[in-house]
Scaffold this motif. Structure first.
Motif, PDB file in Angstrom:
ATOM      1  N   SER A 101       0.825  -1.204   0.000  1.00 17.45           N
ATOM      2  CA  SER A 101       0.000   0.000   0.000  1.00 17.45           C
ATOM      3  C   SER A 101       0.861   1.258   0.000  1.00 17.45           C
ATOM      4  O   SER A 101       0.540   2.247  -0.661  1.00 17.45           O
ATOM      5  N   SER A 102       1.975   1.221   0.730  1.00 19.88           N
ATOM      6  CA  SER A 102       2.880   2.379   0.772  1.00 19.88           C
ATOM      7  C   SER A 102       3.525   2.620  -0.594  1.00 19.88           C
ATOM      8  O   SER A 102       3.705   3.770  -1.014  1.00 19.88           O
ATOM      9  N   GLU A 103       3.869   1.528  -1.299  1.00 17.84           N
ATOM     10  CA  GLU A 103       4.445   1.689  -2.631  1.00 17.84           C
ATOM     11  C   GLU A 103       3.418   2.289  -3.595  1.00 17.84           C
ATOM     12  O   GLU A 103       3.770   3.078  -4.470  1.00 17.84           O
ATOM     13  N   LEU A 104       2.175   1.915  -3.415  1.00 18.45           N
ATOM     14  CA  LEU A 104       1.112   2.503  -4.239  1.00 18.45           C
ATOM     15  C   LEU A 104       0.931   3.988  -3.919  1.00 18.45           C
ATOM     16  O   LEU A 104       0.731   4.817  -4.810  1.00 18.45           O
ATOM     17  N   ALA A 105       1.020   4.322  -2.638  1.00 20.27           N
ATOM     18  CA  ALA A 105       0.875   5.724  -2.226  1.00 20.27           C
ATOM     19  C   ALA A 105       1.989   6.581  -2.808  1.00 20.27           C
ATOM     20  O   ALA A 105       1.800   7.784  -3.069  1.00 20.27           O
ATOM     21  N   ALA A 106       3.150   5.957  -3.049  1.00 21.78           N
ATOM     22  CA  ALA A 106       4.288   6.709  -3.590  1.00 21.78           C
ATOM     23  C   ALA A 106       4.074   7.132  -5.036  1.00 21.78           C
ATOM     24  O   ALA A 106       4.846   7.948  -5.569  1.00 21.78           O
ATOM     25  N   LEU A 107       3.039   6.622  -5.685  1.00 21.40           N
ATOM     26  CA  LEU A 107       2.762   7.013  -7.071  1.00 21.40           C
ATOM     27  C   LEU A 107       2.087   8.383  -7.154  1.00 21.40           C
ATOM     28  O   LEU A 107       2.091   9.017  -8.207  1.00 21.40           O
ATOM     29  N   ARG A 108       1.498   8.839  -6.042  1.00 23.01           N
ATOM     30  CA  ARG A 108       0.751  10.094  -6.079  1.00 23.01           C
ATOM     31  C   ARG A 108       1.629  11.338  -6.162  1.00 23.01           C
ATOM     32  O   ARG A 108       1.331  12.237  -6.986  1.00 23.01           O
ATOM     33  N   PRO A 109       2.695  11.480  -5.350  1.00 21.82           N
ATOM     34  CA  PRO A 109       3.480  12.723  -5.380  1.00 21.82           C
ATOM     35  C   PRO A 109       3.984  13.146  -6.759  1.00 21.82           C
ATOM     36  O   PRO A 109       3.900  14.347  -7.091  1.00 21.82           O
ATOM     37  N   PRO A 110       4.511  12.233  -7.609  1.00 28.20           N
ATOM     38  CA  PRO A 110       4.969  12.693  -8.937  1.00 28.20           C
ATOM     39  C   PRO A 110       3.847  13.321  -9.760  1.00 28.20           C
ATOM     40  O   PRO A 110       4.074  14.313 -10.477  1.00 28.20           O
ATOM     41  N   VAL A 111       2.639  12.759  -9.656  1.00 30.23           N
ATOM     42  CA  VAL A 111       1.508  13.302 -10.402  1.00 30.23           C
ATOM     43  C   VAL A 111       1.073  14.629  -9.788  1.00 30.23           C
ATOM     44  O   VAL A 111       0.752  15.593 -10.507  1.00 30.23           O
ATOM     45  N   GLU A 112       1.064  14.689  -8.475  1.00 28.88           N
ATOM     46  CA  GLU A 112       0.629  15.913  -7.795  1.00 28.88           C
ATOM     47  C   GLU A 112       1.574  17.070  -8.123  1.00 28.88           C
ATOM     48  O   GLU A 112       1.125  18.207  -8.330  1.00 28.88           O
ATOM     49  N   ASN A 113       2.874  16.782  -8.191  1.00 33.03           N
ATOM     50  CA  ASN A 113       3.840  17.835  -8.520  1.00 33.03           C
ATOM     51  C   ASN A 113       3.584  18.397  -9.919  1.00 33.03           C
ATOM     52  O   ASN A 113       3.657  19.617 -10.146  1.00 33.03           O
ATOM     53  N   LEU A 114       3.293  17.505 -10.852  1.00 35.70           N
ATOM     54  CA  LEU A 114       2.994  17.959 -12.213  1.00 35.70           C
ATOM     55  C   LEU A 114       1.695  18.754 -12.257  1.00 35.70           C
ATOM     56  O   LEU A 114       1.585  19.754 -12.970  1.00 35.70           O
ATOM     57  N   LEU A 115       0.711  18.330 -11.478  1.00 34.66           N
ATOM     58  CA  LEU A 115      -0.572  19.030 -11.434  1.00 34.66           C
ATOM     59  C   LEU A 115      -0.402  20.456 -10.928  1.00 34.66           C
ATOM     60  O   LEU A 115      -0.893  21.419 -11.545  1.00 34.66           O
ATOM     61  N   VAL A 116       0.293  20.597  -9.818  1.00 29.71           N
ATOM     62  CA  VAL A 116       0.488  21.928  -9.230  1.00 29.71           C
ATOM     63  C   VAL A 116       1.302  22.818 -10.172  1.00 29.71           C
ATOM     64  O   VAL A 116       1.020  24.018 -10.341  1.00 29.71           O
ATOM     65  N   ALA A 117       2.302  22.229 -10.829  1.00 29.35           N
ATOM     66  CA  ALA A 117       3.143  23.006 -11.740  1.00 29.35           C
ATOM     67  C   ALA A 117       2.370  23.475 -12.965  1.00 29.35           C
ATOM     68  O   ALA A 117       2.654  24.549 -13.529  1.00 29.35           O
ATOM     69  N   ASP A 118       1.381  22.689 -13.390  1.00 33.51           N
ATOM     70  CA  ASP A 118       0.624  23.028 -14.602  1.00 33.51           C
ATOM     71  C   ASP A 118      -0.502  24.023 -14.339  1.00 33.51           C
ATOM     72  O   ASP A 118      -0.994  24.658 -15.283  1.00 33.51           O
ATOM     73  N   LEU A 119      -0.938  24.170 -13.110  1.00 29.68           N
ATOM     74  CA  LEU A 119      -2.027  25.096 -12.805  1.00 29.68           C
ATOM     75  C   LEU A 119      -1.527  26.543 -12.945  1.00 29.68           C
ATOM     76  O   LEU A 119      -0.358  26.836 -12.649  1.00 29.68           O
ATOM     77  N   PRO A 120      -2.376  27.432 -13.392  1.00 29.01           N
ATOM     78  CA  PRO A 120      -1.956  28.843 -13.540  1.00 29.01           C
ATOM     79  C   PRO A 120      -1.450  29.405 -12.206  1.00 29.01           C
ATOM     80  O   PRO A 120      -1.947  29.041 -11.133  1.00 29.01           O
ATOM     81  N   GLU A 121      -0.445  30.279 -12.301  1.00 28.05           N
ATOM     82  CA  GLU A 121       0.123  30.861 -11.088  1.00 28.05           C
ATOM     83  C   GLU A 121      -0.907  31.674 -10.306  1.00 28.05           C
ATOM     84  O   GLU A 121      -0.822  31.777  -9.086  1.00 28.05           O
ATOM     85  N   ASP A 122      -1.877  32.251 -11.008  1.00 24.95           N
ATOM     86  CA  ASP A 122      -2.885  33.078 -10.332  1.00 24.95           C
ATOM     87  C   ASP A 122      -4.146  32.272  -9.979  1.00 24.95           C
ATOM     88  O   ASP A 122      -5.184  32.864  -9.645  1.00 24.95           O
ATOM     89  N   ALA A 123      -4.039  30.932 -10.062  1.00 23.61           N
ATOM     90  CA  ALA A 123      -5.202  30.111  -9.714  1.00 23.61           C
ATOM     91  C   ALA A 123      -5.530  30.278  -8.239  1.00 23.61           C
ATOM     92  O   ALA A 123      -4.628  30.303  -7.391  1.00 23.61           O
ATOM     93  N   PRO A 124      -6.816  30.424  -7.903  1.00 23.96           N
ATOM     94  CA  PRO A 124      -7.204  30.579  -6.504  1.00 23.96           C
ATOM     95  C   PRO A 124      -6.711  29.394  -5.668  1.00 23.96           C
ATOM     96  O   PRO A 124      -6.701  28.243  -6.129  1.00 23.96           O
ATOM     97  N   ALA A 125      -6.312  29.681  -4.458  1.00 23.64           N
ATOM     98  CA  ALA A 125      -5.803  28.623  -3.576  1.00 23.64           C
ATOM     99  C   ALA A 125      -6.848  27.538  -3.359  1.00 23.64           C
ATOM    100  O   ALA A 125      -6.518  26.345  -3.276  1.00 23.64           O
ATOM    101  N   GLU A 126      -8.104  27.950  -3.320  1.00 24.48           N
ATOM    102  CA  GLU A 126      -9.172  26.969  -3.111  1.00 24.48           C
ATOM    103  C   GLU A 126      -9.268  26.012  -4.296  1.00 24.48           C
ATOM    104  O   GLU A 126      -9.478  24.803  -4.126  1.00 24.48           O
ATOM    105  N   HIS A 127      -9.092  26.546  -5.502  1.00 19.27           N
ATOM    106  CA  HIS A 127      -9.152  25.709  -6.696  1.00 19.27           C
ATOM    107  C   HIS A 127      -7.995  24.713  -6.717  1.00 19.27           C
ATOM    108  O   HIS A 127      -8.177  23.532  -7.055  1.00 19.27           O
ATOM    109  N   VAL A 128      -6.803  25.206  -6.370  1.00 17.28           N
ATOM    110  CA  VAL A 128      -5.634  24.317  -6.307  1.00 17.28           C
ATOM    111  C   VAL A 128      -5.878  23.205  -5.305  1.00 17.28           C
ATOM    112  O   VAL A 128      -5.606  22.027  -5.564  1.00 17.28           O
ATOM    113  N   ARG A 129      -6.399  23.609  -4.152  1.00 13.73           N
ATOM    114  CA  ARG A 129      -6.676  22.612  -3.107  1.00 13.73           C
ATOM    115  C   ARG A 129      -7.698  21.577  -3.577  1.00 13.73           C
ATOM    116  O   ARG A 129      -7.541  20.374  -3.354  1.00 13.73           O
ATOM    117  N   ASP A 130      -8.734  22.038  -4.284  1.00  8.08           N
ATOM    118  CA  ASP A 130      -9.761  21.114  -4.768  1.00  8.08           C
ATOM    119  C   ASP A 130      -9.185  20.144  -5.803  1.00  8.08           C
ATOM    120  O   ASP A 130      -9.523  18.952  -5.819  1.00  8.08           O
TER     121      ASP A 130
END
Length: 299
Positions: A101-130
């Motif tokens: 399960s921990s190895e599966l959980a390790a798959l999320r951070p690489p995707v999350e990093n790409l997601l945050v990097a691709d979102l507009p810099e002026d995106a509302p914090a609430e939208h990023v969080r959602d």
């Protein structure tokens, strides 16, 4: 819920879907270096990357259907078998369920990093969080799918191995031309009784046996269902053209059969395997000479 609210609620899901499709190659490349993929796909890294792409496509399909919380979403069906093999492979290598399960959980951070990097810099914090929350839920569902499928596959493997052990523990022995015997030892339950019937009937055909001895000397007790199975085995052997002799019936087993009101009138029984073999040899016209009788003790 108002129409505009539904659109707002669905927006993070669409963001995640678009990211998965847009960054498919990068995500698969990063996953190929994670322990889960690296340890399972050992032949080549390209194989791990292709497997990663298939999983990303499945996640994108699930997100497109807005079913990020549903382990039964149609998108997972295409990779369920692959995910099961991965989970089972890691379990077989000695990892606990928590470690897989921990190895599966390790798959999320690489995707999350790409997601945050691709979102507009002026995106509302609430939208990023959602968006991050939606991705986390989707990846959590992936973990559930893998663990459920792996456990199911593991149970299926255990069931197959159990059946194989039952078959090994139920040997059919050729005692003489046309005579086979099944010496049973240990607990006899319904599952094993079924294996006994199938194995014995197959041997009757293979050996062209006229007589089959079912020896239950080593069986301490049976329940009512097993007793009925034994009687059905005798009847089935008779239908196959073989006479089935039951030997070694213990007092407790005899009482069970009597209490059940089973018809034993047509069943040949003997006290021991030796007595049963003697009976069958006599039926075949083979004389048995007792040692020390100078040939005069044939029976």
């Amino acid at each position: 819920m108002p129409e505009h609210a539904e659109g707002t609620a669905a927006e993070p899901t669409r963001e995640v879907r678009d990211l998965l499709r847009r960054r498919r190659e990068q995500i698969a490349q990063r996953w190929a270096d994670e322990p889960l993929f690296r340890a399972v796909f050992t032949v080549s890294r390209d194989e791990a990357v292709e497997a990663g792409k298939a999983v990303v496509d499945a996640l994108a399909q699930v997100a497109d259907a807005a079913r990020v919380e549903d382990p039964d979403a149609a998108g997972f069906s295409t990779v369920r078998e692959q995910l099961a093999r991965m989970g089972v492979a890691r379990s077989r290598s000695g990892l606990s369920t928590a470690q897989v399960s921990s190895e599966l959980a390790a798959l999320r951070p690489p995707v999350e990093n790409l997601l945050v990097a691709d979102l507009p810099e002026d995106a509302p914090a609430e939208h990023v969080r959602d968006c991050v929350t939606t991705l986390s839920v989707l990846m959590g569902t992936l973990r559930v799918v893998v663990m459920q499928t792996a456990l199911s596959e593991g149970q299926a493997l255990i069931d197959r191995q159990r059946l194989q052990l039952l078959e090994v523990a139920t040997p059919v022995i050729k005692l003489w031309d046309g005579i086979v015997a099944v010496p049973l030892i240990g607990t006899l339950d319904s599952a094993r009784s079924q294996v006994v019937m199938e194995t014995l009937l197959e041997s009757i055909v293979e050996q062209q046996a006229r007589y089959a001895i079912l020896d239950i000397t080593g069986v301490p007790t049976v329940d009512s269902l097993v007793a009925q199975h034994l009687m059905k085995t005798v009847a089935a052997a008779r239908l196959m053209g073989a006479e089935c002799i039951v030997s070694g019936i213990r007092p407790a087993i005899a009482q069970t059969m009597v209490h059940l009101g089973l018809d034993l009138g047509t069943v040949v029984t003997r006290a021991s395997l030796a007595d049963a073999l003697g009976y069958v040899l006599h039926q075949l016209g083979v004389g048995i000479v007792t040692p020390g009788t100078n040939g005069a003790g044939a029976r």
